[in-house]
Design an enzyme around this catalytic site. Structure first.
Site, mmCIF file in Angstrom:
data_model
loop_
_atom_site.group_PDB
_atom_site.id
_atom_site.type_symbol
_atom_site.label_atom_id
_atom_site.label_comp_id
_atom_site.label_asym_id
_atom_site.label_seq_id
_atom_site.Cartn_x
_atom_site.Cartn_y
_atom_site.Cartn_z
ATOM 1 C CE LYS A 150 -19.529 29.028 37.260
ATOM 2 N NZ LYS A 150 -18.924 28.697 35.793
ATOM 3 C CE1 TYR A 160 -15.546 30.947 33.642
ATOM 4 C CE2 TYR A 160 -16.940 29.080 32.868
ATOM 5 C CZ TYR A 160 -16.135 29.911 33.922
ATOM 6 O OH TYR A 160 -16.282 29.128 35.166
ATOM 7 C CG HIS A 184 -18.146 33.749 38.172
ATOM 8 N ND1 HIS A 184 -18.046 33.611 37.044
ATOM 9 C CD2 HIS A 184 -17.181 32.650 38.700
ATOM 10 C CE1 HIS A 184 -17.111 32.749 36.480
ATOM 11 N NE2 HIS A 184 -16.614 32.117 37.611
ATOM 12 C CG ASP A 188 -19.816 25.047 35.422
ATOM 13 O OD1 ASP A 188 -20.738 25.346 36.157
ATOM 14 O OD2 ASP A 188 -18.868 26.173 35.350
HETATM 15 N N1 LIG Z 1 -16.574 29.327 39.584
HETATM 16 C C1 LIG Z 1 -15.450 29.596 39.208
HETATM 17 O O1 LIG Z 1 -14.735 30.456 39.837
HETATM 18 C C2 LIG Z 1 -14.660 28.715 38.337
HETATM 19 C C3 LIG Z 1 -13.007 29.015 38.431
HETATM 20 C C4 LIG Z 1 -12.390 27.729 37.410
HETATM 21 C C5 LIG Z 1 -13.005 26.731 36.838
HETATM 22 N N2 LIG Z 1 -14.501 26.658 36.901
HETATM 23 C C6 LIG Z 1 -15.307 25.826 36.311
HETATM 24 O O2 LIG Z 1 -14.565 24.417 36.500
HETATM 25 C C7 LIG Z 1 -14.330 23.726 35.006
HETATM 26 C C8 LIG Z 1 -13.188 22.920 35.329
HETATM 27 O O3 LIG Z 1 -12.067 23.770 35.899
HETATM 28 P P1 LIG Z 1 -10.512 24.257 34.994
HETATM 29 O O4 LIG Z 1 -10.914 24.298 33.552
HETATM 30 O O5 LIG Z 1 -10.046 25.393 35.758
HETATM 31 O O6 LIG Z 1 -9.639 23.162 35.236
HETATM 32 P P2 LIG Z 1 -9.451 21.617 35.236
HETATM 33 O O7 LIG Z 1 -10.724 20.639 34.378
HETATM 34 O O8 LIG Z 1 -8.998 20.888 36.634
HETATM 35 O O9 LIG Z 1 -8.303 21.327 34.207
HETATM 36 C C9 LIG Z 1 -8.477 21.401 32.830
HETATM 37 C C10 LIG Z 1 -6.884 21.499 32.253
HETATM 38 O O10 LIG Z 1 -6.722 19.838 32.208
HETATM 39 C C11 LIG Z 1 -6.479 19.451 31.028
HETATM 40 N N3 LIG Z 1 -6.952 18.058 31.222
HETATM 41 C C12 LIG Z 1 -8.502 17.667 31.161
HETATM 42 N N4 LIG Z 1 -8.391 16.512 31.061
HETATM 43 C C13 LIG Z 1 -7.285 15.810 31.310
HETATM 44 C C14 LIG Z 1 -6.887 14.472 31.286
HETATM 45 N N5 LIG Z 1 -7.792 13.514 31.284
HETATM 46 N N6 LIG Z 1 -5.548 14.204 31.179
HETATM 47 C C15 LIG Z 1 -4.721 15.250 31.230
HETATM 48 N N7 LIG Z 1 -5.025 16.476 31.230
HETATM 49 C C16 LIG Z 1 -6.235 16.863 31.025
HETATM 50 C C17 LIG Z 1 -6.877 20.126 30.003
HETATM 51 O O11 LIG Z 1 -6.518 20.382 28.949
HETATM 52 P P3 LIG Z 1 -6.974 20.201 27.398
HETATM 53 O O12 LIG Z 1 -8.426 21.097 27.329
HETATM 54 O O13 LIG Z 1 -5.922 20.946 26.516
HETATM 55 O O14 LIG Z 1 -7.183 19.063 26.904
HETATM 56 C C18 LIG Z 1 -7.008 21.539 30.467
HETATM 57 O O15 LIG Z 1 -5.566 22.063 30.677
HETATM 58 C C19 LIG Z 1 -14.090 25.049 34.331
HETATM 59 O O16 LIG Z 1 -14.021 24.847 32.974
HETATM 60 C C20 LIG Z 1 -15.234 26.041 34.641
HETATM 61 O O17 LIG Z 1 -16.382 25.433 34.257
HETATM 62 C C21 LIG Z 1 -15.281 27.633 37.863
#
Ligand SMILES: NC(=O)c1ccc[n+]([C@@H]2O[C@H](COP(=O)([O-])OP(=O)(O)OC[C@H]3O[C@@H](n4cnc5c(N)ncnc54)[C@H](OP(=O)(O)O)[C@@H]3O)[C@@H](O)[C@H]2O)c1
Length: 282
Positions: free
Chosen positions: A76, A51, A109, A46
């Protein structure tokens, strides 16, 4: 990988329920992170124009030697490109950056209801063109509220295949998720572990101790059992591996309910509210 279940979208396409998110991964580190994910077994990535790392995603898939057809790629439309001609240009740029002639899924998005005179309908009709010409196998939206989805239903011919919204135990986003269920729109949960903030919650850590799994695995498994599509982000190889190991255990109904009860409503959001979010980068 075969262990990851697939969900059938309303247009017949199949999406792996678990993927890998690349938001906030530095463009220079993206290819390595995605290659690690592909080696571990992820087959769904994704990304987004916003990004600025689409290039690294395409590069990783090519360098991993995996057939393009075996990886589900989402990107997106960035917020500055909602007008139809701008959206057409932006989509060309997305395909060029990825180095592919199609994406599996392309999303608006953000709805940006306070910009473009509130018009996201013509933007959606432009995405319909991309679906019709085959360059987007599926099309969907992100951060759409129920009234935005209702407007698309009234004024256009295509129901979005997915709605990608903030959703995690502190913000279960029930109204939007229920609307999706009732109208065959698959809900994708962004920030599935609330960017890590939910991992110290006593309810989550208690269930983690009982099941012998990590807090992240417990929360991701909660999403899987509720039918959400998820793509946790990590640049840490051990976590990337841990986040995929979700398919050899199950949470009890009581555990699922206990995690669902952590919902804090609007106060639980870690990101902006789509009704007011209006940021358009230069
Ligand atoms: N459509 C939208 O508006 C929108 C907005 C936000 C996100 N997204 C999508 O959703 C995806 C995921 O959301 P997100 O990146 O915001 O947050 P997330 O996946 O909920 O959390 C990512 C954070 O958690 C840490 N982490 C990951 N796995 C872990 C584990 N097993 N144990 C402990 N910590 C862990 C990562 O650290 P490290 O990387 O340092 O390991 C990072 O700091 C994004 O990458 C993107 O593709 C979309």
């Amino acid at each position: 990988m075969s262990q990851i279940p697939a969900i059938t979208l309303n247009d017949g396409a199949r999406i792996p329920q678990l993927g890998f998110g690349v938001y906030k991964i530095d463009p220079g580190r993206t290819a390595d992170a995605v290659k690690t994910a592909l080696q571990i077994g992820y087959r769904h990535i994704d990304t987004a124009a916003m990004y600025k790392n689409e290039h690294g995603v395409g590069q990783a898939i090519r360098e991993a030697g995996i057939d393009r057809a075996d990886v589900f790629v989402t990107s997106k439309l960035d917020n500055g490109y909602h007008k139809p001609d701008d959206a057409r240009r932006a989509f060309d740029n997305t395909l060029a950056a990825l180095g592919f002639d199609y994406v599996d899924l392309f999303l608006i998005h953000w709805p940006l209801p306070t910009r473009y005179d509130g018009d996201f309908v013509s933007t959606w009709q432009t995405l319909e063109e991309f679906k019709n010409d085959g360059r987007a196998r599926s099309i969907g939206v992100s951060n759409f509220q129920v009234r935005h989805l209702e407007r698309l239903a009234r004024e256009t011919d295509t129901i979005p295949a997915v709605n990608q919204v903030e959703l995690h135990p502190y913000f279960t986003n029930n109204e939007v998720r229920n609307y999706g269920k009732e109208h065959s729109i698959t809900t994708e949960a962004w920030s599935p572990i609330a960017r890590g903030t939910v991992l110290d919650d006593p309810v989550v850590t208690r269930i983690a101790r009982r099941t012998g799994r990590s807090p992240a695995q417990v929360v991701l498994r909660w999403h899987i059992q509720r039918g959400n599509v998820v793509f946790p982000k990590s640049v840490t190889p051990q976590r990337i591996r841990e986040n995929l190991a979700l398919f050899d255990f199950e949470l009890s109904d009581a555990a699922v309910d206990a995690i669902s009860a952590l919902d804090e409503g609007e106060a639980g959001r870690v990101g902006p509210n789509p009704d007011t979010f209006d940021v358009v980068a230069d």
